[in-house]
Design an enzyme around this catalytic site. Structure first.
Site, PDB file in Angstrom:
ATOM      1  N   SER B 330      -5.145  -7.060   1.982  1.00 30.33           N
ATOM      2  CA  SER B 330      -3.733  -7.317   2.295  1.00 30.33           C
ATOM      3  C   SER B 330      -3.526  -8.123   3.569  1.00 30.33           C
ATOM      4  CB  SER B 330      -2.989  -5.993   2.418  1.00 30.33           C
ATOM      5  OG  SER B 330      -3.058  -5.303   1.188  1.00 30.33           O
ATOM      6  N   ASP B 354      10.254  -3.767  -7.549  1.00 30.33           N
ATOM      7  CA  ASP B 354       8.856  -3.373  -7.707  1.00 30.33           C
ATOM      8  C   ASP B 354       8.768  -2.038  -8.431  1.00 30.33           C
ATOM      9  OD1 ASP B 354       6.200  -2.677  -7.519  1.00 30.33           O
ATOM     10  OD2 ASP B 354       6.311  -2.197  -5.366  1.00 30.33           O
ATOM     11  N   ASP B 369       0.354  -1.712  -8.042  1.00 31.38           N
ATOM     12  CA  ASP B 369       0.620  -1.710  -6.595  1.00 31.38           C
ATOM     13  C   ASP B 369      -0.144  -0.522  -6.022  1.00 31.38           C
ATOM     14  OD1 ASP B 369       3.101  -2.958  -4.716  1.00 31.38           O
ATOM     15  OD2 ASP B 369       2.159  -1.097  -3.993  1.00 31.38           O
ATOM     16  N   HIS B 375       7.780   0.078  -4.540  1.00 33.39           N
ATOM     17  CA  HIS B 375       8.550   0.079  -3.294  1.00 33.39           C
ATOM     18  C   HIS B 375      10.031  -0.200  -3.537  1.00 33.39           C
ATOM     19  CE1 HIS B 375       4.866   0.166  -0.891  1.00 33.39           C
ATOM     20  NE2 HIS B 375       4.380  -0.712  -1.767  1.00 33.39           N
ATOM     21  N   CYS B 388       3.584  -4.746   0.139  1.00 34.95           N
ATOM     22  CA  CYS B 388       3.868  -4.603  -1.291  1.00 34.95           C
ATOM     23  C   CYS B 388       2.974  -5.548  -2.102  1.00 34.95           C
ATOM     24  CB  CYS B 388       5.335  -4.922  -1.545  1.00 34.95           C
ATOM     25  SG  CYS B 388       5.740  -4.979  -3.298  1.00 34.95           S
TER      26      CYS B 388
END
Lengths: 365, 632
Positions: B330, B354, B369, B375, B388
């Site tokens: 990430s 999401d 995710d 989220h 996210c």
């Protein structure tokens, strides 16, 4: 006697020409010893002492009438032979050779005495038989020569035996040994060379082997020769300068004050120095030849010729071995190397030369 | 009559005698000529030869090894220095029975089996021309004992030498590297570079790290002494002396204390940390854990220890900071966000919904995710703060892999940074072209999806990520990362290493402001690194990351307890601070550390606290147990 008379009496039997040349050699000797010993005054003073002794001996012999020389020939030879036999039986061993004899306080080397005694004896013998000289007489003379030489080779002392053999040969040659015999003997000698080779001591053989290829064992047996040649060669034309020889002063050169002193001279004074030294030798030898040519009796002719030629041989063998054309046989540079015995022998010879020259003149006047 | 004949005979005799005398004279002349010719040959024709022989007889050229330059940190703390000591050395060429000799010597000095093993290995490495050290750092007593028995061992020497010492040992092992004995390969390289003569007499050469890359500065110039020796090889006097020139001292950009702080902050974790001053490219900290003791290598390492180090699962010899390649996870998101903004793929205010997964059009495959259930409504700002995944699956898919490749490569991903240390790896920034070349396969849309969150083919080194973070922190203006601040010659003026700007990405300030503010929020309540940002006394910006080590099957849930230690996820954290005017940017990797927020971020926090506030944590304070928490 006033001073002038005293001087005249002192100089009466000395040869001024020879004296000047000898003075030159002894001067060179001291100068060179100072360098070769790394500035050790004791070496120089020691040699000065040797010179004083040898010079006195020379003066005494020069003042001896010729018949005295004739008279001492036989006793001297017999005495020398006895000493050589004694050495062979009871001699002291040093450096792998039996050359020295202890007599009370001193150690003597009888082979040195024989350098004078052998030619003297041979010359005396030829003089005695002059009127009726036969081949047989030459044969007896050869025996007189071979006996001491054989004893000295056995010691072993190759250098001295070569010099004595040479001095005796010169007597034979000048006494008129026929060419046929000389050539015949030379051929026979050549034929028997392999046999002689096997009779040599190991160290003598090695020395001869090294002559042909000293680099074979540069740090071992060839070391002397190689370092000597380097010293001579690196001297160049002008030399490295007095006290500046690196071979000399950095310990590369063996026997610097004795057998290899010529390398010191060559290194520091170069080719010019060598020419000067050779010139001085030629001068002495030339004077010797003149004295020989003018000698009045058979005995004195043979003796003077042998002394002169032996002196030359001495110098030639030494310079030849240092510069690598002859094996290292342990012959000092005449009149220059440190050492009392060889100097004494040489000066006795010159004393005889002077006596031969001056006493003949006295007879004439 | 009779008398007359006799007289004639006498004259004839004299004639014959004189003839023989003249012949003798001729003989003397010939002999003299031979002597003269010999002298001429030796002293004139072969003069040069004998002159050279006489010089080489007496002159030795002895190299004088220069002192190696010191390594200092940015505050002048010594990181590599020299000290003198005695070694017991053996000339192998002179030895017939090595084992017997060593056995004899071991009665005089302590020789461990390790010494012997190391020595035997050395023997195989370098030609046995010179002496090899059997034991180093002899005590005075040992030196005396060996010296007294010296005559018994012609092949043995006690030598005084300068040794290299690294006061920080394993803390700086991957940074400083070490010097080692010059081996055959080094000699060949030196000969190729035509500097072999400068290493006459040198025993050591830089093998890794700064010691290697700055070898030319550090080594110095070898001096020479012409020594006249006598026949026994003893030096008599010095003829000429060319003094050696000490190597240049190097002041590094690093902070030794910070290096220690970072090292301690890792606790038991393996990993790497690279911190860079974004305004000039100075590398402030360069850590790769675990390190090793560089002293082991200086005189050659014994096989056993080498195998132990090399075979360890912890790979202490691997310079992770420089050469370790990991998926960025990430931590790629802030850069992806900038790419989205740049290409207009995403407007800042545009939100997505999401549901906890992403599906490619026409596919039922779910890209999950990290947070099951998702989220909710996510805009670009929030996508960074909460990290996210779904947002970036979509962003990447819309942007396309080649745009992604093109933009991210501007930050230096997939390329070497050009750090002044040898052996850097370039990571991997995939593109469709690359895949075609590498695998002869087309690029699938699914490849793009995982690439969007820094997984898939993506690989970065900690150094690369730190460099990219620094570039971002410095508003797109990148400076070449470097380790040396100043070159200080033993004599003369020090030379400053100038900051070299590499490029200016000319990023829209509005985009930067948005992404940076989101990164700052990461360390605040609601962000993924809230724990690490708790109570921070400056503005700290960052981004967490988790790099998968093993792929999860569809529908399988990652369970930390089921996965062996070495297969657990790697934890990443990138950060810069102060957020408004960054003075430091860094990347932290904790191998198998699980979640970036819980393991990597606290390490970063300690380093930032030290650098910005001067806070030094209590020594060896235990870091959290090696287990991940549930948040990322």
């Amino acid at each position: 006697m006033n001073a002038r008379q005293l001087k005249n009496r002192f100089m009466l039997h000395l040869d001024p020409v020879l004296l000047a040349a000898l003075g030159g050699f002894l001067f060179i000797s001291m100068v060179l010893l100072y360098s070769a010993s790394d500035g050790n005054w004791w070496r120089v003073l020691g040699q000065l002492g040797n010179i004083a002794v040898a010079f006195s001996a020379m003066w005494i012999v020069a003042n001896m009438p010729l018949h005295w020389l004739m008279r001492i020939a036989v006793p001297m030879y017999v005495f020398g032979m006895l000493l050589l036999i004694a050495v062979a039986l009871f001699g002291e061993i040093s450096h792998g050779a039996r050359r020295w004899l202890h007599i009370g306080v001193a150690t003597i080397q009888p082979s040195e005495l024989m350098k004078i005694a052998v030619p003297l004896m041979m010359a005396w013998y030829f003089e005695k038989n002059e009127a009726t000289l036969k081949l047989r007489n030459y044969f007896v003379a050869v025996i007189l020569l071979v006996m001491p030489v054989a004893l000295i080779v056995r010691q072993p002392d190759l250098g001295t035996s070569i010099l004595i053999a040479a001095s005796g040969f010169y007597v034979l040659f000048l006494a008129g040994l026929s060419w046929r015999i000389m050539i015949g003997t030379a051929l026979a000698g050549l034929a028997s060379a392999p046999f002689l080779w096997s009779a040599l001591h190991d160290y003598q053989r090695h020395r001869i082997e090294m002559l042909f290829d000293p680099s074979q064992d540069a740090l071992g047996k060839g070391y002397h020769t190689i370092q000597g040649m380097i010293a001579v060669g690196s001297g160049g034309i002008l030399g490295k300068g007095y006290m500046n020889g690196t071979q000399t002063h950095l310990d590369f050169l063996p026997e610097r004050t004795t057998d290899f002193i010529f390398a010191v001279w060559s290194e520091e004074f170069g080719l010019i120095g060598n020419l000067l030294l050779l010139g001085l030798y030629v001068f002495v030898i030339g004077r010797g030849f003149i004295i020989t040519a003018n000698a009045s009796t058979y005995f004195t002719r043979l003796m003077a010729g042998s002394i002169t030629l032996t002196f030359f041989t001495y110098a030639f063998v030494n310079m030849g071995m240092v510069s690598g054309i002859l094996p290292v046989v342990g012959v000092p540079l005449p009149l220059v190397s440190y050492g009392g015995t060889s100097l004494l022998t040489l000066m006795l010879g010159f004393g005889m030369l002077m006596s031969i020259n001056t006493h003949k003149q006295l007879v004439k006047t | 009559m009779n008398r007359y004949i006799e007289l004639k005979n006498h004259q004839r005799e004299i004639y014959y005698f004189r003839l023989r005398l003249v012949l003798s004279l001729g003989f003397v002349g010939v002999m003299l000529f031979i002597l003269l010719a010999r002298f001429f040959y030796l002293q004139v024709i072969r003069y040069e030869y004998f002159h050279t022989l006489s010089d080489s007889n007496r002159i030795y050229v002895v190299p004088i090894v220069p002192n190696r330059g010191l390594l200092l940190d940015r505050n002048g703390v010594v990181m590599a220095q020299n000290y003198s000591g005695y070694t017991l050395e053996i000339a192998p060429a002179k030895v017939t029975d090595m084992d017997a000799l060593i056995a004899e010597l071991s009665r005089l000095v302590t020789i461990t089996p390790k010494d012997i093993k190391r020595f035997k290995k050395l023997l195989t490495e370098r030609q046995a021309l010179e002496t090899m050290p059997l034991r180093s750092q002899l005590s005075d007593e040992e030196v005396a004992r060996v010296s007294a028995q010296r005559f018994r061992f012609p092949a043995v020497e006690v030598k005084a030498r300068l040794f290299r010492e690294y006061p920080f040992s394993d803390v700086t092992s991957h940074l400083i590297g070490y010097v080692g004995r010059i081996n055959q390969k080094d000699i060949e390289q030196l000969e190729e570079d035509e500097i072999a003569s400068n290493y006459m007499g040198s025993d050591y050469i830089g093998k890794t790290g700064v010691e290697q890359s700055y070898e030319k500065e550090l080594h110095g110039t070898t001096g020479f002494e012409q020594v006249e020796v006598d026949a026994g090889g003893r030096a008599v006097r010095v003829l000429s002396r060319t003094a050696p020139q000490s190597g240049n001292n190097l002041m590094l950009t690093l902070d030794a204390k910070m290096q220690e702080v970072a090292e301690q902050a890792f606790g038991a974790y393996r990993g790497a940390l690279v911190a860079i001053d974004p305004t000039n490219g100075e590398v402030l900290a360069f850590v790769s854990k675990p390190g090793y003791d560089p002293a082991l290598f200086i005189d050659g390492i014994d096989t056993e220890t080498w195998e132990e180090l090399n075979g360890s699962l912890d790979t202490p010899l691997n310079n992770r900071a420089l050469r370790g390649q990991y998926p960025p996870g990430s931590t790629i998101k802030p850069f992806m966000a900038l790419a989205g903004l740049h290409y207009g793929t995403r407007a800042p205010a545009r939100t997505i919904s999401d549901p906890g997964y992403f599906m490619l059009p026409g596919s039922r495959h779910q890209y999950r995710d990290w947070k099951s259930g998702g989220h909710g409504s996510v805009d670009l700002y929030k996508s960074i703060v909460v990290s996210c995944d779904t947002y970036y699956y979509g962003l990447a898919t819309e942007m396309g892999i080649d745009n992604m490749h093109s933009y991210l490569s501007r930050f230096g991903f997939g390329k070497k940074t050009g750090l002044d240390m040898d052996g850097e790896t370039s990571g991997l920034l995939p593109s469709s072209e690359w895949k075609a070349k590498r695998y002869q396969q087309i690029w699938y849309p699914g490849d793009t999806v995982s690439a969007g969150i820094g997984q898939g083919y993506n690989l970065v080194t900690p150094l690369q990520l730190a460099f990219a973070t620094a570039t971002l922190a410095n508003d797109g203006i990148a400076f070449k990362p470097h380790l040396v601040k100043e070159i200080r010659p033993a004599r003369g003026e020090p030379v400053m290493a100038e900051a070299r700007m590499m490029f200016d990405l000319q990023i829209d300030p509005a985009h930067l402001k948005l992404v940076k503010s989101a990164m700052e929020a990461v360390t605040k309540p609601g962000g993924t690194a809230v724990g690490a940002g708790y109570g921070v006394e400056y503005r700290m910006a960052g981004k967490t990351g988790t790099a998968q080590v093993i792929a999860m099957k569809q529908g399988e849930k990652y369970d930390v307890k089921k996965v062996s230690e070495y297969n657990r996820d790697h934890a990443w954290f990138i950060a810069f601070a102060p957020a408004d005017k960054p003075r430091i940017a860094l990347a932290v990797l904790a191998e198998n550390g699980g979640h970036g927020g819980s393991t990597a971020a606290p390490i970063a926090r300690k380093v930032l606290d030290y650098y910005l506030l001067g806070k030094v944590p209590k020594p060896l304070q235990a870091v959290a147990e090696k287990a991940g928490s549930e948040s990322d």
